[in-house]
Design an enzyme around this catalytic site. Structure first.
Site, PDB file in Angstrom:
ATOM      1  N   GLY A 160      50.608  40.597  45.666  1.00  0.00           N
ATOM      2  CA  GLY A 160      50.022  41.781  46.300  1.00  0.00           C
ATOM      3  C   GLY A 160      49.215  41.455  47.539  1.00  0.00           C
ATOM      4  N   ASP A 206      37.930  35.657  46.909  1.00  0.00           N
ATOM      5  CA  ASP A 206      37.766  35.395  45.477  1.00  0.00           C
ATOM      6  C   ASP A 206      36.798  34.299  45.038  1.00  0.00           C
ATOM      7  OD1 ASP A 206      38.275  36.696  43.232  1.00  0.00           O
ATOM      8  OD2 ASP A 206      40.289  35.954  42.906  1.00  0.00           O
ATOM      9  N   ARG A 265      48.691  38.107  31.703  1.00  0.00           N
ATOM     10  CA  ARG A 265      48.588  36.666  31.492  1.00  0.00           C
ATOM     11  C   ARG A 265      47.970  36.464  30.126  1.00  0.00           C
ATOM     12  NH1 ARG A 265      44.984  33.997  33.588  1.00  0.00           N
ATOM     13  NH2 ARG A 265      43.918  35.715  34.618  1.00  0.00           N
ATOM     14  N   ALA A 321      48.722  48.291  35.799  1.00  0.00           N
ATOM     15  CA  ALA A 321      48.608  49.729  35.533  1.00  0.00           C
ATOM     16  C   ALA A 321      49.174  50.539  36.700  1.00  0.00           C
ATOM     17  CB  ALA A 321      47.141  50.089  35.315  1.00  0.00           C
ATOM     18  N   ASP A 332       1.606  36.880  64.378  1.00  0.00           N
ATOM     19  CA  ASP A 332       1.455  37.219  62.967  1.00  0.00           C
ATOM     20  C   ASP A 332       1.853  35.973  62.166  1.00  0.00           C
ATOM     21  OD1 ASP A 332       1.522  38.734  60.487  1.00  0.00           O
ATOM     22  OD2 ASP A 332       3.689  38.682  60.713  1.00  0.00           O
ATOM     23  N   TYR A 333       1.470  35.914  60.891  1.00  0.00           N
ATOM     24  CA  TYR A 333       1.779  34.696  60.127  1.00  0.00           C
ATOM     25  C   TYR A 333       3.009  34.866  59.212  1.00  0.00           C
ATOM     26  CZ  TYR A 333       1.464  30.555  57.343  1.00  0.00           C
ATOM     27  OH  TYR A 333       1.794  29.386  56.725  1.00  0.00           O
ATOM     28  N   ASP A 368       6.480  40.618  62.305  1.00  0.00           N
ATOM     29  CA  ASP A 368       7.658  41.107  61.577  1.00  0.00           C
ATOM     30  C   ASP A 368       7.389  42.364  60.763  1.00  0.00           C
ATOM     31  OD1 ASP A 368       6.008  39.794  59.651  1.00  0.00           O
ATOM     32  OD2 ASP A 368       7.716  39.873  58.276  1.00  0.00           O
TER      33      ASP A 368
HETATM   34  C1  GDG Z   1      43.086  39.235  39.801  1.00  0.00           C
HETATM   35  C2  GDG Z   1      42.136  39.980  38.874  1.00  0.00           C
HETATM   36  C3  GDG Z   1      42.877  42.069  39.947  1.00  0.00           C
HETATM   37  C4  GDG Z   1      52.675  39.645  35.694  1.00  0.00           C
HETATM   38  N1  GDG Z   1      53.651  39.171  34.901  1.00  0.00           N
HETATM   39  C5  GDG Z   1      54.747  39.016  35.662  1.00  0.00           C
HETATM   40  C6  GDG Z   1      54.434  39.412  36.950  1.00  0.00           C
HETATM   41  N2  GDG Z   1      53.149  39.794  36.948  1.00  0.00           N
HETATM   42  C7  GDG Z   1      52.397  40.292  38.126  1.00  0.00           C
HETATM   43  C8  GDG Z   1      52.135  41.761  38.014  1.00  0.00           C
HETATM   44  C9  GDG Z   1      50.890  41.915  38.858  1.00  0.00           C
HETATM   45  C10 GDG Z   1      50.193  40.572  38.705  1.00  0.00           C
HETATM   46  O1  GDG Z   1      51.148  39.668  38.180  1.00  0.00           O
HETATM   47  C11 GDG Z   1      49.022  40.655  37.765  1.00  0.00           C
HETATM   48  O2  GDG Z   1      48.039  41.408  38.395  1.00  0.00           O
HETATM   49  P1  GDG Z   1      46.634  41.742  37.756  1.00  0.00           P
HETATM   50  O3  GDG Z   1      45.919  42.693  38.589  1.00  0.00           O
HETATM   51  O4  GDG Z   1      46.882  42.273  36.388  1.00  0.00           O
HETATM   52  O5  GDG Z   1      45.835  40.359  37.617  1.00  0.00           O
HETATM   53  P2  GDG Z   1      45.681  38.976  38.527  1.00  0.00           P
HETATM   54  O6  GDG Z   1      46.551  39.013  39.721  1.00  0.00           O
HETATM   55  O7  GDG Z   1      45.916  37.871  37.597  1.00  0.00           O
HETATM   56  O8  GDG Z   1      44.141  38.726  39.000  1.00  0.00           O
HETATM   57  C12 GDG Z   1      42.651  41.364  38.617  1.00  0.00           C
HETATM   58  C13 GDG Z   1      43.732  41.243  40.885  1.00  0.00           C
HETATM   59  O9  GDG Z   1      43.226  39.931  41.033  1.00  0.00           O
HETATM   60  C14 GDG Z   1      43.813  41.873  42.262  1.00  0.00           C
HETATM   61  O10 GDG Z   1      42.575  41.911  42.884  1.00  0.00           O
HETATM   62  O11 GDG Z   1      43.533  43.280  39.682  1.00  0.00           O
HETATM   63  O12 GDG Z   1      41.734  42.093  37.840  1.00  0.00           O
HETATM   64  O13 GDG Z   1      41.987  39.289  37.640  1.00  0.00           O
HETATM   65  O14 GDG Z   1      51.184  42.114  40.193  1.00  0.00           O
HETATM   66  O15 GDG Z   1      53.239  42.453  38.502  1.00  0.00           O
HETATM   67  N3  GDG Z   1      55.334  39.391  37.938  1.00  0.00           N
HETATM   68  C15 GDG Z   1      56.575  38.961  37.651  1.00  0.00           C
HETATM   69  N4  GDG Z   1      56.918  38.535  36.425  1.00  0.00           N
HETATM   70  C16 GDG Z   1      56.054  38.538  35.416  1.00  0.00           C
HETATM   71  O16 GDG Z   1      56.393  38.144  34.305  1.00  0.00           O
HETATM   72  N5  GDG Z   1      57.504  38.939  38.619  1.00  0.00           N
END
Ligand code: GDG
Length: 734
Positions: A30, A140, A281, A386, A506-507, A687
């Site tokens: 992402g 991060d 994960r 989600a 001033d101090y 200040d």
């Molecule tokens: C951090 C924060 C925050 C998962 N399994 C597979 C797969 N995925 C991809 C999903 C999603 C990504 O991994 C998981 O995204 P999350 O948001 O759930 O968590 P993280 O990226 O671990 O971690 C989290 C994020 O940063 C962004 O700021 O939301 O809270 O912990 O994109 O699709 N993708 C594929 N196969 C899988 O088996 N191809």
């Protein structure tokens, strides 16, 4: 045009090393997608760990060259650093603590040292690339110290920081042995972004409690610099998920992947079959055991759904060397086995469990086929799964059950919200999701889709960049009054040519750092040297003007060649003479006010009263910061009523409320001093807002200099006491 430098622990590309040599592949994560338009298309470079350890110099060179084709630069880390900085401090200290698993957090000095070292390595790599006024965006929890290291080495850079995981309550942060350094590390940034307001609020609270800085809504003032705190809930590449889902949906059945055909067969094998999906994960923050307990509870409470509903649980292996993760894996294996053993039949597995990752296509197939997504982390910065599930629901048939502990819950209010620790409630949510009418679920999904489509990953990145650029504008607005090199040199010339000069200084906060404990602010060697040199010139009259009591000033400066004005102008001590009261004034009012202040001390732990000749002061520097501010407001209100018509006034300074006799202030004291000491150069530095009296009363030609960024009637400003010392030092030289 300035360039953008992105820094994150991992690069958005992956290097593959096998017998045929090395290849490079970009990752479709992402973050990489969101920053594409700035990175690939713009003038930018991405700095991070490439994920491989070169064995030779040639190999390192080859990796660097491969990365250059993608506008990436490596920070090479050896095994020891990875073990201590990444597996250690990042994942065994910060990760558990920031996700409220304090009992798992390891405090290990070696981990910390490596963490500092790697943050320095990143800073060096960035500085090597950075031209004047470039923009840096740091990502991060692995790089919390980086903004401050950069700020110190390169104040010209504009620095943004985004935290992808939760920022926990101060109660968790305070446990860390290195808490001040970590919070201070982040404050090197101009803009700090979080997923939710709660994380921002927790951060601000830690800043106030640990470092005592003034916070004005979402701005923190530090040594005249402003740090902006804001909320940017990260989105997904909506269009990508939607278009892939559409493509998959329109594929004839026989052309679908084997996995997809298996899912179809499963769903069609019985009328009313339903699939519940969870993807994460394998991490203790994700609430996987709790989810399994809830599913089991659901099967017990609703036997009618047995053989109808399965939970597909995709868990991606993670940090497999770490004990907690191995224990979790065992726990999940046993729970899945128990449920399947107890409820399963020849035709039906209640839990379909995968311990691996799947290709993107299969991911979309799962998203678009699942009737319900059950995402129940115990803590999660955002939870992109989600949003991805919602975006892939092109037929708008599906229900999202989402933990209220995920950052995404703030935006996805139409989901069924659960507390993942409440097992019966989560089981009940599963039931609700399964019986929800199509019209109700469609309405909820449509609303949420519209929202995440609007605020997608591109919007997220551009909003952050816009806010970061705004900090540059805000800084330059301020520069109108900055004591620039040109003005400094003009003042230096005037100073050296003047036949007589008066310097009002001033101090606290001007010549010395502003300490939470006033006793800690005694003058240091460097300061004595500087003041002595200034005062050594017979043409200069050095006047220290402070709110401090005269006893303290006497102890620190009694035998020096400086004139001292103490207690906001009530007392004057000229060089070689004793203290003189500037005008006899009444003090009988103290009897009435003192009991009021004492009641405030009783009700505000950490606060104290200081009695000066003409004033009573209530200090709350060491009280709880929020309680202190609240009580100060109350106190001012109470006292205002009491002192009516008594020739008294209330001064509100930095974490003090002072009640004093009217007409005595730094300004009147300075003007009076000037009557007997005419001079052709007058300069004043301060200040606090009590110094505003000084700036206001001095003649027009005086050089008045505010220390800090607050509004002032002074002509110029300097950022902090360090800049003051440097400036005064330059006058000595000139
Ligand atoms: C951090 C924060 C925050 C998962 N399994 C597979 C797969 N995925 C991809 C999903 C999603 C990504 O991994 C998981 O995204 P999350 O948001 O759930 O968590 P993280 O990226 O671990 O971690 C989290 C994020 O940063 C962004 O700021 O939301 O809270 O912990 O994109 O699709 N993708 C594929 N196969 C899988 O088996 N191809």
């Amino acid at each position: 045009m300035s360039k953008l430098i992105i820094a994150s622990n991992r690069l958005p590309v992956m290097i593959n090393k096998d017998d045929d040599g090395m290849t490079i592949k970009s990752s479709a994560g992402g973050l990489a997608t969101g920053l594409k338009s700035y990175h690939k298309e713009g003038n930018s470079v991405w700095i991070g760990w490439p994920g491989v350890m070169p064995e030779t110099k040639e190999e390192a060179k080859e990796i660097t060259q491969l990365l250059e084709t993608q506008k990436c630069l490596p920070v090479f880390l050896n095994e020891e650093l990875i073990s201590n900085y990444y597996d250690g401090f990042s994942n065994a200290t910060l990760w558990p603590l920031f996700h409220y698993f304090a009992e798992f957090a390891e405090f290990n000095e070696t981990y910390w040292q490596s963490y500092c070292q790697v943050n320095e390595l990143f800073a060096n790599a960035i500085i090597e690339q950075a031209e004047e006024n470039d923009i840096v965006w740091v990502h991060d929890y692995q790089l919390l110290l980086l903004p401050q290291i950069l700020r110190e080495k390169r104040p010209d850079l504009t620095i943004g920081f985004f935290l992808h995981i939760p920022f926990p309550s101060y109660e968790l942060i305070r446990i860390l042995p290195w808490r001040e350094k970590l919070v201070d590390g982040l404050l090197g940034a101009d803009l700090i972004g979080f997923h939710t307001y709660d994380y921002a609020r927790h951060f601000i609270s830690s800043v106030k409690r640990l470092l005592g800085y003034d916070v004005d809504f979402n701005q923190i003032k530090i040594d005249g610099r402003q740090v902006f705190i804001d909320v940017f809930p990260m989105g997904i590449d909506f269009e990508k998920f939607e278009s892939h889902a559409l493509k998959i949906q329109s594929k004839p059945v026989q052309e679908r992947s084997k996995e997809h055909q298996d899912i179809d067969r499963f769903l069609l094998s019985m009328p009313n079959r339903k699939l519940i999906l969870s993807i994460d994960r394998l991490d203790y923050t994700k609430g996987i055991p709790q989810r399994l307990h809830a599913f089991r509870h659901f099967l017990e409470e609703h036997p009618e759904y047995r053989e109808q509903v399965s939970l597909i649980m995709l868990t991606v292996p993670s940090r497999t060397d770490v004990e907690q993760y191995q224990n979790l894996k065992n726990e999940v294996d046993v729970l899945v086995g128990n449920i399947n053993g107890e409820f399963g039949t020849l035709n039906w597995n209640p839990v379909i469990y995968f311990y691996r990752s799947v290709p993107f296509e299969n991911l979309i197939e799962l998203y678009s086929s699942a009737d319900v997504a059950l995402l129940t982390p115990l803590r999660d910065g955002m939870n992109l799964v989600a949003k991805e599930y919602l975006a892939s629901k092109v037929n708008r048939k599906g229900v999202l059950i989402l933990s209220e502990m995920a950052g995404a819950a703030k935006e996805l209010g139409e989901a069924i919200s659960v507390n993942p620790n409440n097992i019966p409630d989560t089981a009940d949510a599963i039931y609700k999701a399964l019986v929800m009418s199509d019209s109700e679920s469609e309405k909820a999904i449509t609303t949420m889709q519209q929202r995440i489509k609007r605020y997608d990953i591109h919007k997220w990145a551009s909003e952050f960049m816009t806010a970061l650029h705004k900090t540059i504008e805000q800084r330059s607005e301020h520069h109108a009054r900055k004591l620039t090199a040109r003005i400094k040199s003009k003042i230096q010339t005037e100073f050296s040519e003047a036949k007589s000069r008066v310097l009002f200084l001033d101090y606290d906060g001007t010549l010395q750092r502003f300490y939470a404990n006033p006793q800690s602010a005694s003058p240091d060697e460097e300061l004595y040297n500087l003041l002595d040199k200034l005062a050594a010139d017979n043409k200069t009259k050095l006047v220290l003007v402070s709110g401090r009591d005269r006893e303290t000033f006497d102890r620190w400066f009694g035998n020096k060649k400086y004139t001292l004005i103490a207690e906001h102008g009530a007392w004057l001590k000229e060089v070689g003479k004793g203290w003189v009261e500037r005008k006899p004034v009444h003090t009988e009012w103290k009897e009435n006010i003192l009991p009021v202040l004492e009641s405030y001390v009783d009700r505000t732990p950490g606060s104290l009263i200081e009695e000066k000749t003409y004033s009573l002061v209530w200090h709350y520097r060491k009280a709880d910061i929020e309680l202190g501010v609240l009580r100060a407001l109350e106190l001012v209100h109470d006292i205002s009523n009491l002192i009516f018509n008594q020739d008294l006034e209330i001064l509100e300074g930095k974490k003090v409320v002072e009640i004093k006799v009217s007409g005595i202030n730094k300004g009147t004291a300075a003007t009076e001093f000037l009557y007997g000491n005419s001079s052709d150069l007058i300069m004043a530095l301060g200040d606090d807002w009590t110094d505003e009296f000084l700036f206001k009363e001095l003649p027009e030609q005086a050089h008045t200099i505010k220390v800090g960024s607050e509004n002032s009637v002074a002509k110029y400003y300097l950022n902090n006491y360090k800049e003051v010392r440097t400036f005064l030092g330059s006058l000595v030289k000139s």
